[in-house]
Scaffold this motif. Structure first.
Motif, PDB file in Angstrom:
ATOM      1  N   LEU A  18       0.910  -1.120  -0.171  1.00  0.00           N
ATOM      2  CA  LEU A  18      -0.105  -0.059   0.091  1.00  0.00           C
ATOM      3  C   LEU A  18       0.985   1.189  -0.048  1.00  0.00           C
ATOM      4  CD1 LEU A  18      -2.621   1.660   0.292  1.00  0.00           C
ATOM      5  CD2 LEU A  18      -2.495   1.196   2.622  1.00  0.00           C
ATOM      6  N   TRP A  60      -5.949   1.070   8.563  1.00  0.00           N
ATOM      7  CA  TRP A  60      -4.484   1.295   7.866  1.00  0.00           C
ATOM      8  C   TRP A  60      -3.225   1.210   8.700  1.00  0.00           C
ATOM      9  CZ3 TRP A  60      -6.992   6.379   6.007  1.00  0.00           C
ATOM     10  CH2 TRP A  60      -8.025   6.222   5.044  1.00  0.00           C
ATOM     11  N   ARG A  88       0.044  -1.098   7.971  1.00  0.00           N
ATOM     12  CA  ARG A  88      -0.293  -1.535   6.738  1.00  0.00           C
ATOM     13  C   ARG A  88       0.463  -1.050   5.461  1.00  0.00           C
ATOM     14  NH1 ARG A  88      -5.957  -1.998   5.062  1.00  0.00           N
ATOM     15  NH2 ARG A  88      -5.146  -2.911   3.299  1.00  0.00           N
ATOM     16  N   VAL A  89       0.775   0.307   5.808  1.00  0.00           N
ATOM     17  CA  VAL A  89       1.292   1.038   4.618  1.00  0.00           C
ATOM     18  C   VAL A  89       2.852   0.762   4.488  1.00  0.00           C
ATOM     19  CG1 VAL A  89       2.080   3.452   3.928  1.00  0.00           C
ATOM     20  CG2 VAL A  89      -0.289   2.858   4.988  1.00  0.00           C
ATOM     21  N   LEU A 104       1.206   4.135  10.752  1.00  0.00           N
ATOM     22  CA  LEU A 104       0.408   3.597   9.671  1.00  0.00           C
ATOM     23  C   LEU A 104       1.570   2.767   9.100  1.00  0.00           C
ATOM     24  CD1 LEU A 104      -1.734   6.277   8.091  1.00  0.00           C
ATOM     25  CD2 LEU A 104      -2.171   4.722  10.098  1.00  0.00           C
TER      26      LEU A 104
END
Length: 316
Positions: free
Chosen positions: A72, A141, A144-145, A187
């Motif tokens: 992501l 999020w 997850r980034v 994040l």
């Protein structure tokens, strides 16, 4: 809000040994002119009006270097969406935020165009300020980034209250980016990166502004560590020569400045500062020094609100 526990790392350096300096690398991202880059990326007309955009070639290089397929990519101040387009074209998921109605419309159109051209990953843009990343709306999020990629935006718009004058705009832009880095830090996944692309800026007297020092200081406050400092060329590299791609207006402005007695060079690059989570950078440095890692279940990071997330433990 509870404080995160302090880490005992990094280990002390041996006597008289200085910390290593992040490597300086040069990205050959100016081989195509800006208009050709936008055409190659399939961006919609009007994207070039975003003067603070990250050039598509720079975005593509950063995404290829610091992410893997399926990651992501987040641009918390995405403008017309060039980062989002390149993320989708590279097989990454993309998420952007902007509170400027014009840029939101363009970014949405660019995402639609990328998907119509065959990009199959998820891409979306929210009409929101970066501070939404610090709210419950961003809970999904957390951790997850893979890459936060954004630009230092100095051009005022109707969504921002900037100071008066060029220096006021620059100081305000740096302050906004500092807050954005703080919002984005929770994040990032383990091993993720946050990259800031900054065009060279000049003070009213023609002197170059020091962007690196305040940007690194802001990242340090957000518990991020500088791991790479790169030069992304906007000029074409022809053998051993650089051929600038400055616009006619930029050339005329430089000529006027030189005529007034202040030597001024045309812009030939953007600076790229790449950060990692402080604990990740410490672990990487320790691993490189052949120092034992923590035990498998030992917690590496704790959320700012005191809640532990499994994504913040060391990967097996």
């Amino acid at each position: 809000m509870t404080e995160r526990p302090e880490s005992s790392w990094p280990l002390p350096l041996p006597p008289r040994e200085e910390p290593s300096v992040p490597p300086l690398s040069v990205w050959p991202t100016g081989q195509r002119d800006p208009a050709a880059q936008l055409r190659d990326s399939g961006c919609v007309p009007g994207t070039d009006a975003d003067t603070d955009r990250i050039p598509p070639a720079v975005a593509a290089f950063a995404i290829a270097t610091y992410t893997r397929p399926g990651d992501l990519v987040l641009d918390p101040d995405c403008g017309a969406g060039t980062v989002l387009v390149e993320a989708l074209r590279a097989g990454r998921h993309a998420l952007g935020l902007t509170a400027h109605t014009r840029w939101w419309t363009l970014a949405r159109a660019n995402i639609t165009a990328a998907k119509a051209a065959g990009a199959w990953r998820d891409g979306s843009v929210l009409n929101a300020l970066p501070k939404v990343l610090a709210t419950v709306r961003a809970a999904g999020w957390v951790g997850r980034v893979g890459l936060v990629l954004t630009a230092l935006r100095t051009a005022p718009d109707d969504a921002k209250d900037r100071g008066s004058g060029p220096d006021g705009d620059l100081e305000s832009a740096i302050a906004e980016l500092a807050a954005t880095q703080l919002y984005c830090e929770p994040l990032l996944r383990s091993g993720g990166h946050l990259a800031v692309v900054a065009r060279p800026q000049r003070h009213p007297d023609g002197s170059l502004a020091d962007l690196t020092t305040p940007l690194v200081a802001a990242a340090t406050t957000a518990r991020l560590t500088l791991v790479d400092r790169c030069v992304a060329l906007t000029a074409e590299l022809r053998g051993s020569r650089l051929v600038t791609r400055a616009s006619l207006a930029e050339r005329r402005a430089a000529a006027r400045t030189r005529a007034a007695g202040a030597p001024t060079a045309l812009i030939a690059h953007h600076e790229v500062l790449v950060f990692q989570l402080a604990h990740d950078a410490e672990l990487a440095a320790t691993a490189a020094a052949d120092t034992p890692w923590p035990a498998e279940g030992e917690l590496i990071r704790r959320a700012a609100n005191g809640v532990e997330y499994s994504g913040w433990r060391r990967a097996g």
